[in-house]
Write a protein that holds these residues in place. Structure first.
Motif, PDB file in Angstrom:
ATOM      1  N   GLU A  59       0.826  -1.124  -0.093  1.00 24.75           N
ATOM      2  CA  GLU A  59       0.084  -0.047   0.058  1.00 24.75           C
ATOM      3  C   GLU A  59       0.710   1.132  -0.036  1.00 24.75           C
ATOM      4  O   GLU A  59       1.708   1.455   0.593  1.00 24.75           O
ATOM      5  N   ASN A 117      -4.706   4.832  -2.331  1.00 26.35           N
ATOM      6  CA  ASN A 117      -5.890   5.109  -1.458  1.00 26.35           C
ATOM      7  C   ASN A 117      -6.509   6.262  -2.438  1.00 26.35           C
ATOM      8  O   ASN A 117      -5.609   7.342  -2.752  1.00 26.35           O
ATOM      9  N   GLU A 149      -7.721   1.769  -3.126  1.00 23.49           N
ATOM     10  CA  GLU A 149      -8.752   1.576  -1.980  1.00 23.49           C
ATOM     11  C   GLU A 149      -9.530   2.735  -1.655  1.00 23.49           C
ATOM     12  O   GLU A 149      -8.877   3.907  -1.664  1.00 23.49           O
ATOM     13  N   ASP A 179     -11.763   0.577   1.828  1.00 28.93           N
ATOM     14  CA  ASP A 179     -10.844   0.823   3.162  1.00 28.93           C
ATOM     15  C   ASP A 179     -11.591   1.052   4.581  1.00 28.93           C
ATOM     16  O   ASP A 179     -12.533   1.362   4.225  1.00 28.93           O
ATOM     17  N   LYS A 200     -11.096  -4.384   3.499  1.00 27.14           N
ATOM     18  CA  LYS A 200     -10.064  -4.120   4.343  1.00 27.14           C
ATOM     19  C   LYS A 200     -10.720  -3.863   5.909  1.00 27.14           C
ATOM     20  O   LYS A 200     -11.355  -2.750   6.115  1.00 27.14           O
TER      21      LYS A 200
HETATM   22 MG    MG Z   1      -5.628   2.363   2.696  1.00 25.60          MG
END
Ligand code: MG
Ligand code: C2E
Ligand code: MG
Ligand code: MG
Length: 284
Positions: A59, A117, A149, A179, A200
């Motif tokens: 990530e 992200n 994400e 996320d 997640k």
């Molecule tokens: Mg994240």
């Protein structure tokens, strides 16, 4: 060119006596300058399948090291970025750097997926889709190695529209992840309606895995993932006992300080996770 300006702390809304428009302009300028000067950069945190020990993903997490103020928390400056209307600019930078990093990893024989992200507020139009397509093409990264994400899904106002945008994004070949699942208002409707590849589990649940209720919630997320063909990842696993408890619940893909802190790209190339069964000493 007012060079001393750039080294002054960012003026935040609450301490600003300028008009909103002026404040926005000055913040925009500071963000753009920070990008130009390399004060904004990425670090990378491994996602490891503990059943094989393999780093299956990475990530990308943004950092801002301001010469005057030191490290500025992303949770904070991302919010400022959003208010200054600079999120698409920052996201383009992050995508570019992350995709280049993924290409470099591949060159070293590491086929880990790269996660970026993306604030769900960017799903209002087709800009993310264009950015993703252009960036993958420019750096020649296969789309299946990119994961988006989605953060702040609670702020999706028009879920049906978001579904349309995400379906188009998925057609480009990249994966979609939710996320921080379970906290805020990232609710069941979101995972029920949005086209998803990954979920997640927020570290709020992960950190409390020893609590029977938290364990039950995590267990049901794993079951949901299996039934729906969605990869479930635990984030924020800080120690060996937490990792073992997660494994007992059937959650094998794990991210967190207990595996690795976010690291610079060069350190990522050296990363190796070795299964260490918790001994009496490091058991909590
Ligand atoms: Mg994240
Ligand atoms: P996130 O995407 O949920 O990322 C996980 C955060 O938890 C990261 O904080 C990471 O450093 C931290 N973390 C990882 N493992 C552990 C652990 O074991 N224990 C604890 N206590 N924390 C852990 P970070 O880097 O400060 O990022 C905070 C949030 O800022 C991210 O949460 C994400 O929502 C946002 N963010 C970061 N980079 C970007 C970006 O490039 N674009 C956007 N839109 N948001 C970003
Ligand atoms: Mg998260
Ligand atoms: Mg989180």
């Amino acid at each position: 060119e007012k060079t001393d300006e750039a080294h002054r702390p960012i003026i935040f809304a609450e301490e600003s006596n300028q008009s909103d428009a002026l404040w926005k302009l000055s913040l925009q300028g500071r963000i753009d300058r920070a990008l130009d000067r390399g004060e904004i950069y990425l670090v990378y945190q491994p996602k490891v399948d503990i059943s094989t020990g393999q780093m299956v993903g990475v990530e990308a997490l943004v950092r801002w090291n301001d010469p005057a103020r030191g490290q500025i928390s992303p949770a904070f400056f991302i919010q400022e970025c959003e208010r200054a209307g600079r999120m698409d600019h920052l996201t383009q930078f992050v995508l570019d750097e992350a995709v280049k990093a993924a290409v470099l990893l591949r060159g070293h024989g590491i086929d880990a997926k790269m996660s970026v992200n993306i604030s769900a507020t960017l799903l209002r139009d087709n800009r993310v889709e264009r950015m993703v397509q252009q960036t993958l093409r420019e750096h020649n990264l296969p789309a299946h190695l990119l994961v988006l994400e989605l953060t702040e899904t609670a702020r999706i106002l028009d879920l049906d529209h978001a579904v349309t945008v995400l379906e188009r994004l998925r057609l480009t070949g990249c994966s979609i992840s939710i996320d921080d699942f379970g906290v805020g208002a990232a609710n069941l409707e979101v995972i029920y309606k949005l086209p998803l590849d990954e979920l997640k589990i927020d570290r709020e649940f992960v950190a409390n895995v020893q609590n029977p209720k938290a364990a039950a919630v995590i267990g049901s997320m794993i079951a949901f993932g299996k039934a729906a063909g969605i990869v479930v990842i635990a984030e924020g696993a800080e120690d060996a006992q937490t990792i073992r408890n997660l494994a007992d619940l059937g959650c094998n893909i794990i991210q967190g300080y207990g595996i690795s802190r976010p690291v610079e790209l060069a350190d990522l190339l050296q990363f190796q996770w070795t299964t260490t069964k918790p001994t009496a000493k490091n058991m909590v």
